[in-house]
Write an enzyme that holds these catalytic residues in place. Structure first.
Site, PDB file in Angstrom:
ATOM      1  N   ASP A  89       0.857  -1.175   0.000  1.00 32.67           N
ATOM      2  CA  ASP A  89       0.000   0.000   0.000  1.00 32.67           C
ATOM      3  C   ASP A  89       0.900   1.235   0.000  1.00 32.67           C
ATOM      4  O   ASP A  89       2.024   1.195   0.487  1.00 32.67           O
ATOM      5  CB  ASP A  89      -0.897  -0.031   1.244  1.00 32.67           C
ATOM      6  CG  ASP A  89      -1.993   1.010   1.196  1.00 32.67           C
ATOM      7  OD1 ASP A  89      -2.102   1.706   0.171  1.00 32.67           O
ATOM      8  OD2 ASP A  89      -2.748   1.121   2.175  1.00 32.67           O
ATOM      9  N   ASP A 142      -2.517   8.270  -2.806  1.00 33.54           N
ATOM     10  CA  ASP A 142      -3.838   8.865  -3.003  1.00 33.54           C
ATOM     11  C   ASP A 142      -4.266   9.667  -1.783  1.00 33.54           C
ATOM     12  O   ASP A 142      -3.665   9.573  -0.721  1.00 33.54           O
ATOM     13  CB  ASP A 142      -4.873   7.776  -3.304  1.00 33.54           C
ATOM     14  CG  ASP A 142      -5.034   6.802  -2.142  1.00 33.54           C
ATOM     15  OD1 ASP A 142      -4.019   6.453  -1.510  1.00 33.54           O
ATOM     16  OD2 ASP A 142      -6.171   6.386  -1.851  1.00 33.54           O
ATOM     17  N   GLY A 211     -11.369   3.876  -0.135  1.00 34.70           N
ATOM     18  CA  GLY A 211     -12.269   4.740   0.620  1.00 34.70           C
ATOM     19  C   GLY A 211     -13.617   4.152   0.949  1.00 34.70           C
ATOM     20  O   GLY A 211     -14.562   4.891   1.245  1.00 34.70           O
ATOM     21  N   ASP A 261      -8.028  -7.545   0.743  1.00 36.12           N
ATOM     22  CA  ASP A 261      -7.106  -7.645   1.874  1.00 36.12           C
ATOM     23  C   ASP A 261      -7.815  -7.140   3.111  1.00 36.12           C
ATOM     24  O   ASP A 261      -8.731  -6.322   3.026  1.00 36.12           O
ATOM     25  CB  ASP A 261      -5.852  -6.793   1.646  1.00 36.12           C
ATOM     26  CG  ASP A 261      -6.118  -5.325   1.964  1.00 36.12           C
ATOM     27  OD1 ASP A 261      -5.829  -4.896   3.093  1.00 36.12           O
ATOM     28  OD2 ASP A 261      -6.656  -4.609   1.089  1.00 36.12           O
ATOM     29  N   HIS A 330      -5.592 -20.974  11.767  1.00 35.15           N
ATOM     30  CA  HIS A 330      -6.859 -21.476  11.235  1.00 35.15           C
ATOM     31  C   HIS A 330      -7.559 -20.435  10.363  1.00 35.15           C
ATOM     32  O   HIS A 330      -8.023 -20.751   9.258  1.00 35.15           O
ATOM     33  CB  HIS A 330      -7.805 -21.906  12.353  1.00 35.15           C
ATOM     34  CG  HIS A 330      -9.201 -22.112  11.848  1.00 35.15           C
ATOM     35  ND1 HIS A 330      -9.572 -23.233  11.124  1.00 35.15           N
ATOM     36  CD2 HIS A 330     -10.297 -21.306  11.895  1.00 35.15           C
ATOM     37  CE1 HIS A 330     -10.833 -23.116  10.762  1.00 35.15           C
ATOM     38  NE2 HIS A 330     -11.299 -21.962  11.213  1.00 35.15           N
TER      39      HIS A 330
END
EC number: 2.4.2.29
Length: 369
Positions: A89, A142, A211, A261, A330
């Site tokens: 990112d 951004d 966003g 994500d 898990h």
């Protein structure tokens, strides 16, 4: 970078991305390793779970350990011992969630959350850092507006995102890394459309939907995703930033999104909640004290093959960190398995049935929550 859509079912897409460190099948969930580490897991744990790509964060790594330390290791992959693809990112979301000293078209000045020192970040610096990290997919810098921003504030952020995207692409001089644009626009359809058209006019290797999923109603999340996807090219991957709950992912796949994500699966694991094919399961609850069942009988992960709900309940009851580790193993395995099932269902034409089941058990709160 190459991207191929191999099959569709409605708007759901089965595809593959070919990146510098390997191929990634989509739709895909990316575990989050903010500080070059997915909390409580080793790279071997992630490999055994079948993770094909993980996310790390430019903002945090720029502050600690710093770019020079990672350069000593010849990139982020060597630094963290991960051989498969990484997406980084840009730091935009983190910067705009912090108190700012100054923001203008040149960039952002903010105080480091580590030591309070002044830090400056702009598109050129973000690109320089991400190129040094050597991630397979980099994100443009951004302007992510705050959740309660009004129309004019979101419009300003959307226009700045476009200008910064132009600068990000100009500064992105590298051959083995891909660069994704980020569509902003808040909860305003006209601004979403404008941002999508602006970003696609520049041309990127893929496009992120930014966003959203930051506090707005779920119906708005889905509506804004639909508005955005309508103006994104068919031949590029689409990435919904920060979407991680099973039912949301299935809804978004149904609307043509390919990548996801979130810290959600690992965060709830550390608080005693497991993701299962029957919904969420609270391992702290007393009814697990005598249960000899695995966390999820359909799961073949290390945790489910070797330990009972009773044992994991005991670990949380006594404050043993192993409980958090086992549930994190898990939950990541569950998310990777869920995405495999999603891909299989698109291939076989049974996606609607899978989506219906997952949305039903998770929207109802799951079992034993």
């Amino acid at each position: 970078m190459e991207f191929e859509v191999k099959k569709t079912f409605g708007k759901a897409r089965l595809g593959v991305m070919k990146l510098h460190h390997g191929a990634v099948e989509t739709p895909v969930f990316m575990p989050v390793g903010t500080n070059a580490s997915v909390k409580l897991l080793t790279p071997r744990d992630l490999e055994e779970a079948g993770a094909e790509i993980i996310l790390s964060n430019t903002f945090h790594l720029m502050l600690k350990p710093g770019v020079e330390i990672i350069k000593l290791h010849r990139g982020l992959h060597n630094f963290m011992g991960w051989k498969r693809p990484i997406l980084t990112d840009s730091g935009g979301f983190q910067v705009f969630s912090l108190p700012k000293i100054r923001i203008d078209d040149e960039g952002v000045v903010f105080r480091s959350p580590i030591d309070g020192s002044k830090v400056f970040l702009n598109p050129e610096i973000s690109m320089e850092v991400q190129i040094a990290l050597g991630s397979d997919i980099c994100m443009v810098f951004d302007h992510c507006p705050v959740p309660d921003a009004d129309y004019e504030e979101v419009k300003e952020a959307t226009e700045r995102t476009y200008r910064w995207a132009l600068r990000s692409k100009k500064a992105f001089k590298t051959e083995n890394q891909a660069l994704f644009g980020i569509v902003q626009g808040g909860i305003y359809p006209d601004l979403r459309r404008e941002s999508a058209l602006q970003l696609t006019s520049i041309g990127f290797d893929g496009y992120a939907i930014g966003g959203l999923s930051i506090g707005e109603e779920r119906s708005l999340t889905l509506e804004m995703t639909e508005v955005t996807v309508e103006f994104l090219p068919e031949d590029k991957p689409r990435y919904f930033m920060g979407g991680g709950s099973p039912e949301l992912i299935l809804e978004l796949v149904d609307r043509g999104v390919d990548m996801f994500d979130s810290v959600f699966p690992t965060r709830i694991a550390r608080h005693g909640t497991a993701l299962t094919w029957n919904g969420k399961l609270n391992l702290k609850a007393s009814y697990n004290k005598r249960s000899l069942e695995p966390v999820d009988e359909r799961c073949g992960c290390y945790t489910c093959k070797n330990f009972t709900r009773s044992y994991i309940h005991h670990l949380f009851d006594r404050g043993e960190v192993l409980g958090q580790i086992l549930l994190t193993i898990h939950n990541i395995n569950f998310m990777i398995s869920l995405m495999k099932e999603v891909r299989r269902s698109i291939e076989s034409g049974t996606f609607k049935e899978l989506k219906s089941k997952v949305v039903e058990v998770y929207s109802s709160g799951g079992v034993n929550v």
